[in-house]
Write a protein that holds these residues in place. Structure first.
Motif, PDB file in Angstrom:
ATOM      1  N   GLU A   1      -5.225  11.929  13.229  1.00  0.00           N
ATOM      2  CA  GLU A   1      -5.036  10.494  12.016  1.00  0.00           C
ATOM      3  C   GLU A   1      -4.276   9.206  12.667  1.00  0.00           C
ATOM      4  O   GLU A   1      -4.941   7.901  12.441  1.00  0.00           O
ATOM      5  CB  GLU A   1      -3.408  11.500  10.863  1.00  0.00           C
ATOM      6  CG  GLU A   1      -3.525  10.735   9.576  1.00  0.00           C
ATOM      7  CD  GLU A   1      -2.772  11.405   8.488  1.00  0.00           C
ATOM      8  OE1 GLU A   1      -2.350  10.233   7.959  1.00  0.00           O
ATOM      9  OE2 GLU A   1      -2.017  12.057   8.902  1.00  0.00           O
TER      10      GLU A   1
ATOM     11  N   LEU B   1      -7.502  -4.275   3.527  1.00  0.00           N
ATOM     12  CA  LEU B   1      -7.002  -2.736   3.769  1.00  0.00           C
ATOM     13  C   LEU B   1      -7.938  -1.561   2.797  1.00  0.00           C
ATOM     14  O   LEU B   1      -7.812  -0.844   3.397  1.00  0.00           O
ATOM     15  CB  LEU B   1      -5.976  -3.402   2.943  1.00  0.00           C
ATOM     16  CG  LEU B   1      -4.650  -3.249   3.905  1.00  0.00           C
ATOM     17  CD1 LEU B   1      -3.546  -3.455   3.147  1.00  0.00           C
ATOM     18  CD2 LEU B   1      -4.516  -2.870   5.435  1.00  0.00           C
ATOM     19  N   ASP B   2      -8.820  -1.655   2.110  1.00  0.00           N
ATOM     20  CA  ASP B   2      -9.585  -1.217   1.183  1.00  0.00           C
ATOM     21  C   ASP B   2     -10.305  -0.463   1.773  1.00  0.00           C
ATOM     22  O   ASP B   2     -11.318   0.218   1.936  1.00  0.00           O
ATOM     23  CB  ASP B   2     -10.385  -2.385  -0.483  1.00  0.00           C
ATOM     24  CG  ASP B   2      -8.587  -2.512  -1.063  1.00  0.00           C
ATOM     25  OD1 ASP B   2      -8.133  -1.661  -1.171  1.00  0.00           O
ATOM     26  OD2 ASP B   2      -9.566  -2.591  -2.079  1.00  0.00           O
TER      27      ASP B   2
ATOM     28  N   ASP C   1     -11.449   5.165   6.965  1.00  0.00           N
ATOM     29  CA  ASP C   1     -10.992   6.302   7.464  1.00  0.00           C
ATOM     30  C   ASP C   1     -11.164   7.303   6.777  1.00  0.00           C
ATOM     31  O   ASP C   1     -11.007   8.399   7.588  1.00  0.00           O
ATOM     32  CB  ASP C   1      -9.336   5.664   6.904  1.00  0.00           C
ATOM     33  CG  ASP C   1      -8.347   6.972   7.402  1.00  0.00           C
ATOM     34  OD1 ASP C   1      -8.690   7.513   8.301  1.00  0.00           O
ATOM     35  OD2 ASP C   1      -8.253   7.462   6.647  1.00  0.00           O
ATOM     36  N   ALA C   2     -11.231   7.401   5.365  1.00  0.00           N
ATOM     37  CA  ALA C   2     -12.226   8.729   4.751  1.00  0.00           C
ATOM     38  C   ALA C   2     -13.601   9.257   5.414  1.00  0.00           C
ATOM     39  O   ALA C   2     -13.482  10.006   5.502  1.00  0.00           O
ATOM     40  CB  ALA C   2     -12.431   8.098   2.886  1.00  0.00           C
TER      41      ALA C   2
ATOM     42  N   GLU D   1      -6.649   6.407  12.014  1.00  0.00           N
ATOM     43  CA  GLU D   1      -6.229   5.227  10.886  1.00  0.00           C
ATOM     44  C   GLU D   1      -6.276   3.822  11.490  1.00  0.00           C
ATOM     45  O   GLU D   1      -7.270   2.704  11.042  1.00  0.00           O
ATOM     46  CB  GLU D   1      -4.901   5.536  10.278  1.00  0.00           C
ATOM     47  CG  GLU D   1      -4.747   6.530   9.714  1.00  0.00           C
ATOM     48  CD  GLU D   1      -3.486   6.665   9.088  1.00  0.00           C
ATOM     49  OE1 GLU D   1      -2.491   6.159   9.634  1.00  0.00           O
ATOM     50  OE2 GLU D   1      -3.076   7.826   8.496  1.00  0.00           O
TER      51      GLU D   1
ATOM     52  N   GLU E   1      -9.065   1.471   4.472  1.00  0.00           N
ATOM     53  CA  GLU E   1      -9.251   3.292   3.921  1.00  0.00           C
ATOM     54  C   GLU E   1     -10.783   3.755   3.286  1.00  0.00           C
ATOM     55  O   GLU E   1     -10.295   4.862   3.909  1.00  0.00           O
ATOM     56  CB  GLU E   1      -8.668   3.253   2.363  1.00  0.00           C
ATOM     57  CG  GLU E   1      -6.890   2.941   2.231  1.00  0.00           C
ATOM     58  CD  GLU E   1      -6.645   2.395   1.208  1.00  0.00           C
ATOM     59  OE1 GLU E   1      -7.087   3.335  -0.393  1.00  0.00           O
ATOM     60  OE2 GLU E   1      -5.212   2.062   0.889  1.00  0.00           O
ATOM     61  N   HIS E   2     -11.654   3.207   3.132  1.00  0.00           N
ATOM     62  CA  HIS E   2     -13.142   3.728   2.958  1.00  0.00           C
ATOM     63  C   HIS E   2     -13.122   4.164   3.953  1.00  0.00           C
ATOM     64  O   HIS E   2     -13.634   5.513   4.347  1.00  0.00           O
ATOM     65  CB  HIS E   2     -14.461   2.266   2.292  1.00  0.00           C
ATOM     66  CG  HIS E   2     -13.597   2.709   1.179  1.00  0.00           C
ATOM     67  ND1 HIS E   2     -13.854   3.413   0.099  1.00  0.00           N
ATOM     68  CD2 HIS E   2     -13.351   1.537   0.775  1.00  0.00           C
ATOM     69  CE1 HIS E   2     -13.411   2.737  -1.151  1.00  0.00           C
ATOM     70  NE2 HIS E   2     -12.967   1.675  -0.746  1.00  0.00           N
TER      71      HIS E   2
ATOM     72  N   LYS F   1       2.986  -4.420   3.502  1.00  0.00           N
ATOM     73  CA  LYS F   1       2.418  -4.704   4.863  1.00  0.00           C
ATOM     74  C   LYS F   1       1.881  -5.872   5.219  1.00  0.00           C
ATOM     75  O   LYS F   1       1.796  -6.045   7.050  1.00  0.00           O
ATOM     76  CB  LYS F   1       1.032  -4.202   4.199  1.00  0.00           C
ATOM     77  CG  LYS F   1       0.532  -2.621   4.034  1.00  0.00           C
ATOM     78  CD  LYS F   1       0.860  -1.971   4.833  1.00  0.00           C
ATOM     79  CE  LYS F   1       0.257  -0.035   5.047  1.00  0.00           C
ATOM     80  NZ  LYS F   1       0.789   0.301   6.327  1.00  0.00           N
TER      81      LYS F   1
ATOM     82  N   ASP G   1      -6.525  -7.451   0.924  1.00  0.00           N
ATOM     83  CA  ASP G   1      -5.882  -6.178   0.154  1.00  0.00           C
ATOM     84  C   ASP G   1      -7.558  -5.619   0.750  1.00  0.00           C
ATOM     85  O   ASP G   1      -7.265  -4.423   1.160  1.00  0.00           O
ATOM     86  CB  ASP G   1      -5.788  -6.774  -0.621  1.00  0.00           C
ATOM     87  CG  ASP G   1      -4.932  -5.817  -2.167  1.00  0.00           C
ATOM     88  OD1 ASP G   1      -5.247  -4.702  -1.340  1.00  0.00           O
ATOM     89  OD2 ASP G   1      -5.981  -5.255  -2.867  1.00  0.00           O
TER      90      ASP G   1
ATOM     91  N   ARG H   1       0.787  -1.074  -0.203  1.00  0.00           N
ATOM     92  CA  ARG H   1      -0.222   0.071  -0.080  1.00  0.00           C
ATOM     93  C   ARG H   1       0.601   0.770  -0.113  1.00  0.00           C
ATOM     94  O   ARG H   1       1.517   1.243   1.104  1.00  0.00           O
ATOM     95  CB  ARG H   1      -0.443   0.108   1.498  1.00  0.00           C
ATOM     96  CG  ARG H   1      -1.792  -0.830   1.042  1.00  0.00           C
ATOM     97  CD  ARG H   1      -3.714  -0.659   0.117  1.00  0.00           C
ATOM     98  NE  ARG H   1      -3.824  -1.708   0.240  1.00  0.00           N
ATOM     99  CZ  ARG H   1      -5.365  -1.311  -0.220  1.00  0.00           C
ATOM    100  NH1 ARG H   1      -6.032   0.091  -0.669  1.00  0.00           N
ATOM    101  NH2 ARG H   1      -5.691  -1.793  -0.136  1.00  0.00           N
ATOM    102  N   ASN H   2       0.642   2.028  -0.871  1.00  0.00           N
ATOM    103  CA  ASN H   2       1.428   3.244  -1.045  1.00  0.00           C
ATOM    104  C   ASN H   2       3.124   3.336  -1.159  1.00  0.00           C
ATOM    105  O   ASN H   2       3.819   3.509  -0.397  1.00  0.00           O
ATOM    106  CB  ASN H   2       1.085   4.851   0.009  1.00  0.00           C
ATOM    107  CG  ASN H   2      -0.482   4.710  -0.152  1.00  0.00           C
ATOM    108  OD1 ASN H   2      -0.965   4.867  -1.673  1.00  0.00           O
ATOM    109  ND2 ASN H   2      -0.912   4.341   1.160  1.00  0.00           N
TER     110      ASN H   2
END
Length: 89
Positions: free
Chosen positions: A51, A32-33, A39-40, A55, A36-37, A16, A29, A11-12
């Motif tokens: 932050e 983690l997707d 987290d947004a 996370e 991320e959603h 991981k 994976d 990731r980035n």
């Protein structure tokens, strides 16, 4: 010499996790997707989270998504259709 296949979840540009099973790597994976959603979503929440805390919370919620969905409902077995018919006089 033995050959070992490894699946890396990156990731980035950061590794991981490493897996020897593609199915497990894909599942991680997807986790983690979802994180991320989440987290947004948490970034726009009406509470102040740093932050790192946001996370960590997003990853925790992603890991416990089954519990967030609530208990699974048991489906009733189909019974005799004659018992389901209502007689209207």
């Amino acid at each position: 010499m033995a050959v070992t296949i490894q699946y890396l979840v990156v990731r980035n540009g950061i590794e991981k996790m490493t897996f020897t099973n593609k199915k497990e790597a894909d599942a991680y994976d997807r986790l983690l997707d979802l994180a991320e959603h989440l987290d947004a979503l948490l970034a726009s929440a009406p509470v102040a989270l740093g932050e790192d805390d946001r996370e960590a919370l997003a990853l925790y919620l992603a890991q416990h998504q089954e519990q967030l969905a609530g208990p699974k409902k048991k489906t009733a077995r189909k019974t005799d259709k004659a018992a389901d018919i209502k007689v209207v006089a």
